[in-house]
Design a protein around this motif. Structure first.
Motif, PDB file in Angstrom:
ATOM      1  N   THR A   1      43.894  16.158  15.011  1.00  0.00           N
ATOM      2  CA  THR A   1      42.968  17.186  14.854  1.00  0.00           C
ATOM      3  C   THR A   1      43.574  18.531  14.646  1.00  0.00           C
ATOM      4  OG1 THR A   1      41.599  15.899  16.441  1.00  0.00           O
ATOM      5  CG2 THR A   1      41.004  18.198  16.080  1.00  0.00           C
TER       6      THR A   1
ATOM      7  N   TYR B   1      40.958  15.395  11.142  1.00  0.00           N
ATOM      8  CA  TYR B   1      39.676  15.740  11.615  1.00  0.00           C
ATOM      9  C   TYR B   1      39.775  17.245  11.838  1.00  0.00           C
ATOM     10  CZ  TYR B   1      36.281  17.121  15.102  1.00  0.00           C
ATOM     11  OH  TYR B   1      35.269  17.878  15.970  1.00  0.00           O
TER      12      TYR B   1
ATOM     13  N   CYS C   1      38.603  20.859  13.582  1.00  0.00           N
ATOM     14  CA  CYS C   1      37.791  21.274  14.577  1.00  0.00           C
ATOM     15  C   CYS C   1      37.819  22.811  14.567  1.00  0.00           C
ATOM     16  CB  CYS C   1      37.960  20.516  16.046  1.00  0.00           C
ATOM     17  SG  CYS C   1      36.908  20.985  17.523  1.00  0.00           S
TER      18      CYS C   1
ATOM     19  N   VAL D   1      34.267  11.342  12.699  1.00  0.00           N
ATOM     20  CA  VAL D   1      34.320  11.315  14.070  1.00  0.00           C
ATOM     21  C   VAL D   1      32.777  10.978  14.729  1.00  0.00           C
ATOM     22  CG1 VAL D   1      36.262  12.718  14.267  1.00  0.00           C
ATOM     23  CG2 VAL D   1      34.071  13.776  14.074  1.00  0.00           C
ATOM     24  N   TYR D   2      31.948  10.923  13.776  1.00  0.00           N
ATOM     25  CA  TYR D   2      30.665  10.582  14.201  1.00  0.00           C
ATOM     26  C   TYR D   2      30.343   9.138  13.725  1.00  0.00           C
ATOM     27  CZ  TYR D   2      30.355  15.563  15.480  1.00  0.00           C
ATOM     28  OH  TYR D   2      30.640  16.776  16.082  1.00  0.00           O
TER      29      TYR D   2
ATOM     30  N   THR E   1      33.719  15.092   8.822  1.00  0.00           N
ATOM     31  CA  THR E   1      35.343  15.169   9.210  1.00  0.00           C
ATOM     32  C   THR E   1      35.594  16.566   9.636  1.00  0.00           C
ATOM     33  OG1 THR E   1      35.705  15.581   6.773  1.00  0.00           O
ATOM     34  CG2 THR E   1      35.569  13.359   7.388  1.00  0.00           C
TER      35      THR E   1
ATOM     36  N   GLU F   1      32.984  12.070  24.576  1.00  0.00           N
ATOM     37  CA  GLU F   1      33.028  12.041  22.978  1.00  0.00           C
ATOM     38  C   GLU F   1      34.284  13.072  22.614  1.00  0.00           C
ATOM     39  OE1 GLU F   1      29.837  12.894  19.670  1.00  0.00           O
ATOM     40  OE2 GLU F   1      29.231  12.588  21.587  1.00  0.00           O
ATOM     41  N   LYS F   2      34.259  14.174  23.027  1.00  0.00           N
ATOM     42  CA  LYS F   2      35.138  15.261  22.459  1.00  0.00           C
ATOM     43  C   LYS F   2      36.407  14.798  22.782  1.00  0.00           C
ATOM     44  CE  LYS F   2      31.991  19.217  23.133  1.00  0.00           C
ATOM     45  NZ  LYS F   2      31.596  20.500  24.078  1.00  0.00           N
TER      46      LYS F   2
ATOM     47  N   GLN G   1      37.445  12.320  20.228  1.00  0.00           N
ATOM     48  CA  GLN G   1      37.514  12.763  18.747  1.00  0.00           C
ATOM     49  C   GLN G   1      38.697  13.540  18.399  1.00  0.00           C
ATOM     50  OE1 GLN G   1      34.002  15.322  18.602  1.00  0.00           O
ATOM     51  NE2 GLN G   1      32.825  13.609  17.795  1.00  0.00           N
ATOM     52  N   ARG G   2      39.084  14.396  19.564  1.00  0.00           N
ATOM     53  CA  ARG G   2      40.215  15.477  19.138  1.00  0.00           C
ATOM     54  C   ARG G   2      41.672  15.012  19.662  1.00  0.00           C
ATOM     55  NH1 ARG G   2      36.314  20.463  21.330  1.00  0.00           N
ATOM     56  NH2 ARG G   2      34.753  19.834  20.007  1.00  0.00           N
TER      57      ARG G   2
END
Length: 624
Positions: free
Chosen positions: A255, A308, A310, A331-332, A338, A382-383, A386-387
């Protein structure tokens, strides 16, 4: 009849005149106007100017404005500054309608019935403005909405994009996405008006930024006006040395967040170089001397899985990485996003590229809530998923040898810019498994011919406290401070300091019992000089362009943009007499006829112009 028409019976759904819209708003909510405006370019400028003009005309109107980063078209001084800067400012601002409250504030002419409070100031432009300094509110970006709501705002004015009857918050989803639902739920419906100022020149951003028409009570239509943009940053050799080092810490499938300016652009271009020309990237990294840092947390290979994004500020550098195929990690589960961003601001070619982008490209960009990006609370599981391997890369003005970061204000507490989201990202890096905060810092600064170290023993202001110290990068190396003792932090920061300041920093540390009395500075650190960096990266200039993402300036302007600050610096230093004599007796303006024509010195009018032409020619000789 729409809901808003029922609640505000005297308010039309659409206006073509900002003045008429402003009058209707005052009629609807009364003469106590508390106006919220987004950060940066997303402000409803025409509406804001109309409300401000009414307040200036009618002292019974109280106008309070809550916002951040009010962008003002620069007004160059007469002479050389105007002749060079005027045409360039026209390129950067076009027909952008200046915010009259910000212009008047700059002149100290705000009327007593108008108040302006900002949580982020235009960088470095308001250091001497007493009003702006007194009315600055120091809050993290994620807490700004809380402050605005507490002030009982009753009008929100935002520039928006429209496409085929669809609407987008575009450049500023950051606070608005959370603020409007909150206000609808907690404030009586007739006490909060949302105005969307539709600007055809604003790129239409899909995903979370796209909102239903019912979000807005009023639309203000305009023919469209240009978006203001800062000039593209010149990425010098020092910035590339720092950026190349930062690129080695980015992990594939990870990320990424990157800050603004030449250091941010240098890091973005170095990451792109690593991906597109891995061999040259590795050669450049090998050529750079100094501490390599924890390269095991990143790599030097091409990005096979991809990243990804962020990022609070969606910069041109991040966009160019997306266009180059680096942001490919979705990520979803239900959309191909992205890259998540909170707001965007950048040069004109950035806006143009966004405007011209295909739906496929734009679908990968999710302009969303800054609270979602800058913090883990809310959807935390969820975060975290993703991260992965997050690298939050930000910029500092100064760093202490014990790892405290200074990014927003001077030692006397005058505000340069604002905290923004930097503290949030540093904290978040410590909270995420595998996350790292990376602070980029030029080791020195020069002013008036005097060189100062940006690595200091202590400082009278702190943005990020030393207990959140992590990774710091200068042109001379990488200092991994996380989990280290104070003494080890001192040593690692000395190792990436400019050699001219090592002895004093070491003495300060010893005097405060943070370094052994018998500590000796290693010989290798004595070679931390600008000349060493220039020599190391000289063979790679063909892959390290000064403007990696383009520039509004033509070649002549690029040359002058180097020469004129150099001239100003020389004339403000102790070298001014020697420089002037060298120019008068040696410089030949005829060598730079096109440059002279650009700044109206090709036909000097009198002795003063002739001397100025020679001074500029000497500056061009020095930098080219």
């Amino acid at each position: 009849m729409s809901d808003s028409e029922t609640i505000f019976p005297n308010l039309e759904s659409r206006y073509a005149s900002a003045r008429s819209c402003a009058k209707a708003i005052v009629h609807a909510v009364g003469k106590d106007i508390r106006l919220a405006l987004p950060l940066g370019i997303g402000k409803a400028n025409l509406l804001t100017n109309a409300l401000y003009d009414m307040a200036k005309e009618d002292p019974s109107i109280s106008l309070k404005i809550y916002t951040a980063l009010s962008i003002v078209r620069p007004t160059p001084s007469a002479g050389l500054e105007r002749d060079f800067g005027g045409p360039l400012i026209d390129k950067l601002f076009g027909d952008y309608p200046g915010l009259t409250y910000a212009i008047d504030r700059g002149k100290g002419q705000l009327p007593p019935n108008v108040e302006v409070e900002e949580f982020f100031l235009a960088t470095g432009t308001l250091l001497s403005n007493e009003y702006a300094q007194r009315h600055y509110n120091s809050v993290n970006y994620t807490h700004a909405m809380r402050r605005i709501i507490s002030c009982n705002v009753n009008v929100l004015g935002q520039m928006i994009a429209e496409r085929d009857g669809r609407y987008s918050l575009s450049c500023n989803s950051d606070l608005t996405l959370d603020m409007i639902p909150y206000m609808r739920q907690h404030v009586p419906r007739d006490q909060f008006i949302v105005v969307g100022e539709v600007n055809p020149n604003l790129p239409f951003m899909p995903n979370d930024a796209e909102v239903p028409a019912e979000t807005f009570d009023v639309f203000l239509d305009c023919d469209g006006y240009d978006l203001p943009g800062p000039p593209a940053s010149r990425v010098d050799t020092t910035s590339y040395a720092i950026g190349l080092r930062a690129a080695t810490l980015v992990k594939d499938a990870g990320t990424l967040q990157i800050g603004i300016g030449s250091l941010g652009d240098g890091a973005a271009e170095a990451i792109r170089l690593r991906h597109q020309n891995t061999e040259e990237f590795r050669k450049a990294i090998t050529a750079l001397p100094g501490e390599k840092g924890p390269v095991e947390i990143g790599g030097t290979d091409k990005f096979e899985t991809g990243l990804y994004g962020c990022t609070e500020m969606f910069t041109q550098g991040m966009f160019e990485l997306l266009l180059s195929g680096l942001f490919t990690r979705e990520v979803y589960p239900d959309r191909p996003v992205t890259l998540d961003g909170g707001f965007f601001l950048g040069p004109q070619n950035f806006y143009k590229k966004l405007h011209a982008s295909s739906n496929d490209i734009l679908s990968r960009i999710n302009m969303t809530s800054v609270g979602d990006i800058n913090a883990l609370y809310g959807r935390e599981d969820e975060k975290r998923a993703q991260r992965q391997h997050a690298r939050f890369i930000n910029i500092a003005m100064k760093v202490t040898v014990l790892g405290a970061v200074i990014s927003d204000a001077l030692e006397d507490e005058r505000v340069v810019s604002g905290v923004g989201g930097q503290y949030n990202f540093v904290s978040q890096a410590h909270e995420l498994d595998g996350g790292r905060s990376v602070i980029l810092l030029k080791s020195t600064r020069e002013s008036g011919g005097k060189v100062e170290s940006n690595i200091v023993w202590n400082y009278g202001h702190t943005t990020v406290p030393r207990h959140l110290r992590d990774i710091v990068i200068t042109e001379y190396g990488i200092a991994d401070l996380r989990g280290q003792t104070d003494e080890e932090c001192v040593k690692r920061m000395l190792a990436i300091s400019d050699s001219r300041f090592l002895d004093q920093l070491a003495e300060d540390a010893k005097a405060s019992k943070k370094l052994r009395k018998d500590f000796q500075i290693p010989d290798d650190w004595r070679h931390n000089t600008p000349e060493m960096i220039e020599t190391s990266l000289a063979p790679f200039q063909n892959v390290l362009p000064a403007f990696p993402f383009g520039t509004e300036m033509d070649v002549l302007e690029q040359n002058l943009a180097l020469a004129l600050p150099h001239l100003k610096e020389k004339m403000a230093s102790g070298e001014r007499f020697g420089f002037a004599l060298k120019a008068i007796f040696g410089a030949n303006p005829d060598r730079y006829q096109d440059h002279m024509e650009r700044i109206k010195l090709d036909k000097p009018n009198g002795l003063k112009d002739k001397i100025m032409a020679k001074l500029v020619a000497q500056a061009l000789d020095d930098v080219l």
